[in-house]
Structures are given as structure tokens and as C-alpha cells.
Design an enzyme around this catalytic site. Structure first.
Site, mmCIF file in Angstrom:
data_model
loop_
_atom_site.group_PDB
_atom_site.id
_atom_site.type_symbol
_atom_site.label_atom_id
_atom_site.label_comp_id
_atom_site.label_asym_id
_atom_site.label_seq_id
_atom_site.Cartn_x
_atom_site.Cartn_y
_atom_site.Cartn_z
ATOM 1 C CB SER A 104 -89.762 53.990 -0.178
ATOM 2 O OG SER A 104 -90.756 54.720 0.522
ATOM 3 C CE1 TYR A 144 -88.494 58.596 -2.975
ATOM 4 C CE2 TYR A 144 -90.505 57.930 -1.860
ATOM 5 C CZ TYR A 144 -89.130 57.957 -1.930
ATOM 6 O OH TYR A 144 -88.384 57.330 -0.961
#
Length: 253
Positions: free
Chosen positions: A148, A162
Site C-alpha cells: 500500500s 495498518y
């Protein structure tokens, strides 16, 4: 001949938007594809049906990668797939399965922390470890991790755990590329930003704010990520190793 003809590809989290697109794309390149899912049986079966309808080969396999032995069960299932024709082989591993979490540090529980690291970091580690043993024997392999843009920066609050998992995955990608390149195995990552998926619908709160980071208007598609992965998984990418490729509409420009 298709680029991945005769190869076995394992795509984790392939019942979702990105994973499903990747499975379809690799099958079109000739790979036989293991379509992994955790709970999305119907969606995984639909992907398999689409691949078969296009003349490809795929099988759906269930495993809970949040469990410590989930990766082991998945690898064993890969050996049984296609009537055991590929037992002991995995040529392409796409570590796509992941979980998203958003929340303030003081509200994040130990269980939530452990689950996110189990799925986003431990499972890719376990699967890569198993796959490498098989790829080394063949002298060829491709590992592509789906990270990501939050593995490079934390542009908004509430994403600490995250972000930490995606930073870790980027670090593993680079380190594994050093470890494995001489064995003919390349390790790369793609790092999407705003792809229209279940965690990031194209409409809803804060969408306008998120889109301000983009230089290409609108959300990405699973197919955008799949095209990048198909290249990295192909023989054509033999000299690309340790790369973390942003597929992000200019988010990190």
C-alpha cells in the site's frame, strides 16, 4: 506461447476486487491459478468459473490466514490441486490477502494488532518461506507482495497499525530480493492507493478529501493493479527486483 504457460500461480485473497482481477489476468497469461479465499466462497467460485469460461484453469482453495497454521493448510491444498499435477511446485506467489483497520492508538486492542500483523505480515512471510523452497529447486520464481502507499507514509491519523504492517511488507520485499535474486527468484511489490474495494468504496464519507491526493482523477480499478502484477510475474521482468511499484494515481508523486 503465453508468458506463464505451464506455471502454477497462487493468489491469496482472490475472492476480492484486486485478487480476483489478478487471478483472471494471470490465467489469461497461461498460468494455472489457485484462487485462495478465507470466507468468500461464492466470490472465489465465480472467479474460477470466469477463468474456466475463458479457457483457463483455476481451482478455489479455502484457508484462514489469520490462524498460525493457515499458510501450512493452504500450501498443502496447493499440492492437492489440479489432481496433484503441481505437487511440490509454486511458480508465482501473489501475497494479496490483507486486512484494513482504522482507529486511534488508544482504542486499538492487542487482539486487533495481532490479527492485522498475522494476516498482513506473518502470512506472506510463511507463504514466501514455503514457496521459495519449491522455486529454488526450479531455479525460477516470482513473488509479488501487494502492499500500500501507506507502506511509505502515514498521511492521515488513525492508521498506525495498518501502516506498520505495510511498512513491514515493503521491508520484507526489499530484503527478500537481496536473499533470493541469485537463485532466479525475484521479489517485488505493488503499492495501490485508492482502488475501489470493500474498504474503499467510491462513494461515502471523506472520499473527496482522499481524492485530493490524486493527480489522476477517480479511484483505480482492480485491473490496474493486476496489470502491474502480471508484468512483475512474467519472464519479461527478470531484471526487476526489490521494487515497490506505486499504482496510485499519483498519490505519492
Amino acid at each position: 506461447m503465453n508468458a506463464l504457460e505451464g506455471r502454477l500461480a497462487l493468489v491469496t485473497g482472490a475472492s476480492g476486487t484486486i485478487g480476483g482481477a489478478v487471478a483472471l489476468r494471470l490465467a489469461r497469461d497461461g498460468a494455472r491459478v489457485i484462487v485462495h479465499y478465507a470466507t468468500g466462497h461464492a466470490a472465489a467460485t465465480a472467479i474460477v468459473d470466469r477463468i474456466v469460461a475463458e479457457g483457463g484453469n483455476a481451482e478455489a482453495v479455502q484457508a484462514d490466514l489469520a490462524q498460525r497454521d493457515g499458510a501450512e493448510h493452504l500450501i498443502a491444498a496447493c499440492d492437492r490441486a489440479f489432481a496433484g499435477a503441481f505437487a511440490g511446485r509454486i511458480d508465482v506467489l501473489v501475497n494479496n490477502a490483507g486486512e484494513f483497520a482504522f482507529g486511534a492508538l488508544e482504542e486499538t486492542t492487542d487482539d486487533a494488532f495481532d490479527r492485522l500483523f498475522a494476516i498482513n505480515v506473518r502470512a506472506p512471510f510463511q507463504l514466501a518461506r514455503a514457496a521459495v523452497q519449491r522455486m529454488t529447486l526450479a531455479g525460477w520464481g516470482r513473488i509479488v507482495n501487494v502492499g500500500s502507499v501507506f507502506g511509505e507514509a502515514a498521511p492521515m491519523p488513525g492508521m498506525s497499525v495498518y501502516c506498520a504492517t505495510k511498512f513491514a511488507l515493503a521491508g520484507l520485499t526489499r530484503a527478500w530480493s537481496r536473499d533470493l535474486g541469485a537463485a532466479g527468484i525475484t521479489v517485488n511489490a505493488v503499492q495501490p492507493a485508492l482502488v475501489q474495494t470493500e474498504p474503499f468504496p467510491a462513494a461515502g464519507p471523506a472520499v473527496d478529501a482522499r481524492e485530493r491526493f490524486l493527480s489522476v482523477p477517480g479511484f483505480g480499478r482492480g485491473e490496474d493493479v493486476a496489470e502491474a502484477i502480471a508484468y512483475l510475474a512474467s519472464p519479461a521482468a527478470r531484471y526487476v527486483n526489490g521494487a515497490c511499484l506505486n499504482v496510485d494515481g499519483g498519490w505519492r508523486a
